[in-house]
Design a protein around this motif. Sequence first.
Motif, PDB file in Angstrom:
ATOM      1  N   SER A  14       8.919  89.654  75.150  1.00 16.75           N
ATOM      2  CA  SER A  14       9.589  88.903  74.261  1.00 16.75           C
ATOM      3  C   SER A  14      10.897  89.323  74.089  1.00 16.75           C
ATOM      4  O   SER A  14      11.805  88.467  73.720  1.00 16.75           O
ATOM      5  CB  SER A  14       8.695  88.861  72.986  1.00 16.75           C
ATOM      6  OG  SER A  14       7.469  88.380  73.334  1.00 16.75           O
ATOM      7  N   TYR A  15      11.030  90.469  73.850  1.00 18.37           N
ATOM      8  CA  TYR A  15      12.172  90.975  73.536  1.00 18.37           C
ATOM      9  C   TYR A  15      13.183  90.743  74.888  1.00 18.37           C
ATOM     10  O   TYR A  15      14.386  90.268  74.357  1.00 18.37           O
ATOM     11  CB  TYR A  15      12.296  92.591  73.104  1.00 18.37           C
ATOM     12  CG  TYR A  15      13.694  93.158  73.124  1.00 18.37           C
ATOM     13  CD1 TYR A  15      14.464  93.002  71.735  1.00 18.37           C
ATOM     14  CD2 TYR A  15      14.271  93.879  74.095  1.00 18.37           C
ATOM     15  CE1 TYR A  15      15.558  93.817  71.541  1.00 18.37           C
ATOM     16  CE2 TYR A  15      15.541  94.535  74.035  1.00 18.37           C
ATOM     17  CZ  TYR A  15      16.019  94.476  72.750  1.00 18.37           C
ATOM     18  OH  TYR A  15      17.373  95.087  72.521  1.00 18.37           O
ATOM     19  N   MET A  16      12.957  91.038  75.807  1.00 19.35           N
ATOM     20  CA  MET A  16      13.757  90.701  77.184  1.00 19.35           C
ATOM     21  C   MET A  16      13.995  89.405  76.979  1.00 19.35           C
ATOM     22  O   MET A  16      15.457  88.875  77.420  1.00 19.35           O
ATOM     23  CB  MET A  16      13.006  91.384  78.383  1.00 19.35           C
ATOM     24  CG  MET A  16      13.668  91.040  79.551  1.00 19.35           C
ATOM     25  SD  MET A  16      12.616  91.722  80.939  1.00 19.35           S
ATOM     26  CE  MET A  16      11.317  90.391  81.184  1.00 19.35           C
ATOM     27  N   SER A  24      14.324  87.197  74.607  1.00 15.30           N
ATOM     28  CA  SER A  24      15.143  86.961  73.490  1.00 15.30           C
ATOM     29  C   SER A  24      16.671  87.230  74.017  1.00 15.30           C
ATOM     30  O   SER A  24      17.775  86.639  73.306  1.00 15.30           O
ATOM     31  CB  SER A  24      14.829  87.584  72.404  1.00 15.30           C
ATOM     32  OG  SER A  24      15.102  88.990  72.197  1.00 15.30           O
ATOM     33  N   LYS A  25      16.821  88.017  75.053  1.00 13.86           N
ATOM     34  CA  LYS A  25      18.170  88.733  75.052  1.00 13.86           C
ATOM     35  C   LYS A  25      18.762  87.504  76.411  1.00 13.86           C
ATOM     36  O   LYS A  25      19.994  87.843  76.820  1.00 13.86           O
ATOM     37  CB  LYS A  25      18.148  90.044  75.778  1.00 13.86           C
ATOM     38  CG  LYS A  25      17.927  90.965  74.585  1.00 13.86           C
ATOM     39  CD  LYS A  25      18.916  90.981  73.629  1.00 13.86           C
ATOM     40  CE  LYS A  25      18.648  91.828  72.575  1.00 13.86           C
ATOM     41  NZ  LYS A  25      19.516  91.818  71.427  1.00 13.86           N
ATOM     42  N   ALA A  54       5.362  92.777  73.679  1.00 15.58           N
ATOM     43  CA  ALA A  54       6.672  93.005  72.728  1.00 15.58           C
ATOM     44  C   ALA A  54       8.094  93.233  73.304  1.00 15.58           C
ATOM     45  O   ALA A  54       9.012  92.538  73.594  1.00 15.58           O
ATOM     46  CB  ALA A  54       6.539  94.363  72.218  1.00 15.58           C
ATOM     47  N   LYS A  55       7.823  93.810  74.809  1.00 14.97           N
ATOM     48  CA  LYS A  55       8.854  94.160  75.568  1.00 14.97           C
ATOM     49  C   LYS A  55       9.354  92.831  76.350  1.00 14.97           C
ATOM     50  O   LYS A  55      10.633  92.451  76.389  1.00 14.97           O
ATOM     51  CB  LYS A  55       8.680  95.064  76.855  1.00 14.97           C
ATOM     52  CG  LYS A  55       8.505  96.600  76.303  1.00 14.97           C
ATOM     53  CD  LYS A  55       8.505  97.514  77.337  1.00 14.97           C
ATOM     54  CE  LYS A  55       8.341  98.948  76.765  1.00 14.97           C
ATOM     55  NZ  LYS A  55       9.274  99.474  75.979  1.00 14.97           N
ATOM     56  N   ARG A 111      12.131  87.027  68.857  1.00 12.22           N
ATOM     57  CA  ARG A 111      12.418  87.886  68.221  1.00 12.22           C
ATOM     58  C   ARG A 111      11.396  88.293  67.422  1.00 12.22           C
ATOM     59  O   ARG A 111      10.915  89.624  67.083  1.00 12.22           O
ATOM     60  CB  ARG A 111      13.749  88.054  67.566  1.00 12.22           C
ATOM     61  CG  ARG A 111      15.009  88.173  68.438  1.00 12.22           C
ATOM     62  CD  ARG A 111      16.245  87.876  67.834  1.00 12.22           C
ATOM     63  NE  ARG A 111      17.397  87.793  68.857  1.00 12.22           N
ATOM     64  CZ  ARG A 111      18.307  87.199  68.705  1.00 12.22           C
ATOM     65  NH1 ARG A 111      18.809  86.492  67.412  1.00 12.22           N
ATOM     66  NH2 ARG A 111      19.367  87.131  69.525  1.00 12.22           N
ATOM     67  N   LYS A 112      10.912  87.395  66.505  1.00  8.58           N
ATOM     68  CA  LYS A 112       9.621  87.652  65.747  1.00  8.58           C
ATOM     69  C   LYS A 112       8.461  88.000  66.461  1.00  8.58           C
ATOM     70  O   LYS A 112       7.756  88.907  65.902  1.00  8.58           O
ATOM     71  CB  LYS A 112       9.574  86.233  64.771  1.00  8.58           C
ATOM     72  CG  LYS A 112      10.452  86.102  63.670  1.00  8.58           C
ATOM     73  CD  LYS A 112      10.306  84.798  63.084  1.00  8.58           C
ATOM     74  CE  LYS A 112      11.241  84.539  61.931  1.00  8.58           C
ATOM     75  NZ  LYS A 112      10.991  83.498  61.324  1.00  8.58           N
ATOM     76  N   SER A 162       8.123  89.500  69.113  1.00  8.09           N
ATOM     77  CA  SER A 162       8.429  91.000  69.596  1.00  8.09           C
ATOM     78  C   SER A 162       8.381  92.046  68.456  1.00  8.09           C
ATOM     79  O   SER A 162       7.358  93.105  68.655  1.00  8.09           O
ATOM     80  CB  SER A 162      10.110  91.080  70.312  1.00  8.09           C
ATOM     81  OG  SER A 162      10.186  92.575  70.677  1.00  8.09           O
ATOM     82  N   GLN A 163       8.615  91.480  67.095  1.00  2.90           N
ATOM     83  CA  GLN A 163       8.479  92.467  66.157  1.00  2.90           C
ATOM     84  C   GLN A 163       7.153  92.704  65.730  1.00  2.90           C
ATOM     85  O   GLN A 163       6.368  93.737  65.366  1.00  2.90           O
ATOM     86  CB  GLN A 163       9.412  92.179  64.847  1.00  2.90           C
ATOM     87  CG  GLN A 163      10.975  92.280  65.142  1.00  2.90           C
ATOM     88  CD  GLN A 163      11.405  91.549  63.973  1.00  2.90           C
ATOM     89  OE1 GLN A 163      11.100  90.616  63.192  1.00  2.90           O
ATOM     90  NE2 GLN A 163      12.824  91.730  63.825  1.00  2.90           N
ATOM     91  N   TYR A 169       5.257  94.691  68.464  1.00  2.00           N
ATOM     92  CA  TYR A 169       5.514  96.205  68.227  1.00  2.00           C
ATOM     93  C   TYR A 169       4.748  96.787  67.163  1.00  2.00           C
ATOM     94  O   TYR A 169       4.275  98.029  67.126  1.00  2.00           O
ATOM     95  CB  TYR A 169       7.104  96.336  68.133  1.00  2.00           C
ATOM     96  CG  TYR A 169       7.647  96.601  69.574  1.00  2.00           C
ATOM     97  CD1 TYR A 169       7.263  97.466  70.357  1.00  2.00           C
ATOM     98  CD2 TYR A 169       8.762  95.760  69.562  1.00  2.00           C
ATOM     99  CE1 TYR A 169       8.297  97.779  71.606  1.00  2.00           C
ATOM    100  CE2 TYR A 169       9.642  95.801  70.942  1.00  2.00           C
ATOM    101  CZ  TYR A 169       9.366  97.020  71.707  1.00  2.00           C
ATOM    102  OH  TYR A 169       9.977  96.936  72.966  1.00  2.00           O
TER     103      TYR A 169
END
Length: 184
Positions: free
Chosen positions: A74-76, A78-79, A71-72, A95-96, A98-99, A102
Motif C-alpha cells: 500500500s505504501y509503495m 501510494s508513492k 502495508a509495504k 496511505r491510511k 498502510s498505517q 503497520y
Amino acid sequence: MNYRLKESVFDKFFDNREGLIRQFRKGDITKKEFIEEHYFFIKGLKLKPFKNGINSFEKGIYNYQYYNMLAKYSYMKSKDSKLQQKHPQLIERLRKDSQYYYSQKDKTTLKLLEYLDFHNVESYFVKVESKALENRLFEIVLKDYEHVILHSVSEWLLIRLKEEGVFISQKRRSLIDKYINERY
C-alpha cells in the motif's frame, strides 16, 4: 501407493518466502519486486490473518508477513506518481491502509513475542540510511528461528521490549541491511 502428506498452506508460504529471500540475496529481484511477488502470493493464498490469537509460531509469522506485505505494498503504491496525479483519493486511501496494516503488524508482533514468552529474543536499533527512520527503526531477532527478523518503529512496542529486558541499547547493522536500506 503414495503416502506423501499434502503440503500445508504454511509449507507453501514458508517455501515461497525462502525462495524470494534467496532471489533477493542473489540480486535476481529488487526490493520492489520482492514486495510485489510476496504480496501477490499472500493474496493468492486466500488465507486471511488468524484472528483467534496466536497459538503457534507459524500463525504468528503468517499474520506478521500478511500485514507487513499489505502495508509495504500500500505504501509503495501510494508513492506512484501516475496514481498521485490521476487518483488523489486513492492515494489517501492507500496511505491510511498502510498505517492500519503497520499497526496490525505491530499488534501481531507483540502477540507472537508473548506466545514465545520473549524467549531467545533480541532487539536493537538498526543503522539506516533513511533520515526518517534514524533512531526509530528497530530489529527484533527470534534467535530460535532461521531468517526470522522483524522490524518496527512502534514506540509502545519498544517500551514493551525494554520492559521484557530484550532490547539492547547498542545500535547495530541490520541482519538484512541490504533489504532495509534499499529504496522501493
